[in-house]
Design an enzyme around this catalytic site. Structure first.
Site, PDB file in Angstrom:
ATOM      1  N   ASP A 181      37.902  54.329  33.520  1.00  0.00           N
ATOM      2  CA  ASP A 181      37.650  53.020  32.918  1.00  0.00           C
ATOM      3  C   ASP A 181      36.988  52.039  33.886  1.00  0.00           C
ATOM      4  O   ASP A 181      36.316  51.095  33.474  1.00  0.00           O
ATOM      5  CB  ASP A 181      38.974  52.402  32.450  1.00  0.00           C
ATOM      6  N   THR A 226      42.684  52.143  42.823  1.00  0.00           N
ATOM      7  CA  THR A 226      41.799  51.129  42.239  1.00  0.00           C
ATOM      8  C   THR A 226      42.212  49.747  42.692  1.00  0.00           C
ATOM      9  O   THR A 226      43.399  49.480  42.831  1.00  0.00           O
ATOM     10  CB  THR A 226      41.913  51.176  40.695  1.00  0.00           C
TER      11      THR A 226
END
Ligand code: ASP
Length: 337
Positions: A228, A197
């Site tokens: 998320d 990420t």
């Protein structure tokens, strides 16, 4: 004692001068500034900085910045990343600006720059989030090319290797087994761990905040799994009155506490970015109990004063900070366990 030991650990890495909460500027806010997760943040910050140094908007900076990481075949963000358990790379991304405008795409396949599609969702649709084939259909309609559905050679190798050891069944937290840690590192390549990420938050010269987050999610996740990163409030949150925060690591546990929103709200209550990140990490640890040692989560944040900070569950997380042509450097995240 513990603090001293960590101070010495960081000192031995030559990082002490940059390992504090950031700076407390006495007067005007330090701006522009951009920070992003992991060491891949250095190259991403450099691209974002080109926008910021020329008076550009933070929104453009955070899009341009993470596009560098999305395009890199040498990283676990973007189409070169590890696939899900069925062998498909699925991407998640979101973006948010100073007016609380936001856009998100998730479970998106065969599109090189999910962050730009997320921005189009924000700017051109009445919605915040598009997923799966609908997100892809929208991307194609907006002129994004549909890339070939092939794994990068490294991902192909990693997937074949994973298939050798793993049964195909939805075992909860299979990622937490010894061979497949759930948190950021997912592939060993050229002697270095990569990360899944990049989250980036920035303040421009006008003092406006924006953020972006983009990921391939956990390597070898169940098909259809979202973490998320595409969820506003979890992987990313921006409040132009207060600050901005983003997250990396085990997304399920970030979602449980609305992590990035929590960090921003803690800053609203007066906590520094570093302390706000620390409190969010502590909350995850409280919830997880002794299972916290099996996961990693890291938060980074900036506030309206241009102060920055980050915190993580355990050693190994770092983030990149850039606020001048010659100031783009890595900071080791402080950790609790
Ligand atoms: N947060 C990402 C997810 O859960 C993964 C990561 O940051 O490494 O999908």
């Amino acid at each position: 004692m513990l603090h001293r030991r960590r101070f010495l650990q960081l000192g031995s890495l030559g990082l002490t001068s940059f390992s504090f909460a950031g700076f407390r500027s006495a007067g005007a806010a330090r701006k522009p500034i951009v920070i992003s997760t992991w060491d891949t943040g250095i190259a991403a910050n450099a691209a974002a900085w080109q926008v910021l140094r020329n008076g550009g908007r933070a929104l453009d900076a955070v899009e341009k910045g993470v596009m560098v990481t999305e395009a890199s075949q040498n990283c676990c963000v973007g189409l070169g990343a590890n696939p899900d358990r069925d062998g498909f790379v699925t991407l998640d991304s979101c973006i948010m600006d100073e007016h609380a405008n936001c856009g998100s795409v998730a479970f998106l396949e065969r599109i090189k720059h999910p962050v730009s599609v997320a921005r189009r969702v924000m700017e051109k649709t009445p919605h915040v989030m598009l997923v799966g084939s609908g997100a892809q259909q929208f991307a194609v309609a907006e002129g994004f090319p549909l890339e070939p559905q092939v794994l990068s050679p490294e991902a192909d190798k990693a997937y074949k290797n994973w298939l050798l050891k793993s049964e195909y069944k939805p075992v909860i937290n299979i990622e937490n087994s010894k061979n497949q840690t759930a948190y950021a590192p997912t592939r060993f390549e050229n002697g270095e761990w990569n990360h899944d990420t990049i989250g980036m938050v920035a303040m421009d010269a006008q003092g406006n905040l924006s953020g972006s987050c983009t990921t391939s999610g956990m390597g070898f996740k169940m098909r259809g799994r979202l973490g998320d990163s595409p969820i506003i409030g979890a992987g990313l949150f921006v409040d132009n009155e207060v600050g901005a925060a983003t997250a990396t690591g085990q997304g399920e546990d970030v979602i449980r506490i609305c992590g990035s929103h929590l960090v921003v709200e803690l800053m609203r209550q007066g906590h520094s970015p570093e302390n706000a990140c620390k409190k969010a990490v502590e909350r995850i640890i409280r919830i997880k109990g002794n299972k916290a040692k099996d996961i990693q989560v890291g938060f980074i944040a900036i506030n309206k004063q241009g102060e920055y900070g980050g915190y993580c569950i355990q050693k190994g997380f770092n983030f990149a900070v850039c606020y001048a042509d010659d100031k783009n450097f890595l900071v080791d995240g402080k950790y609790i366990l």
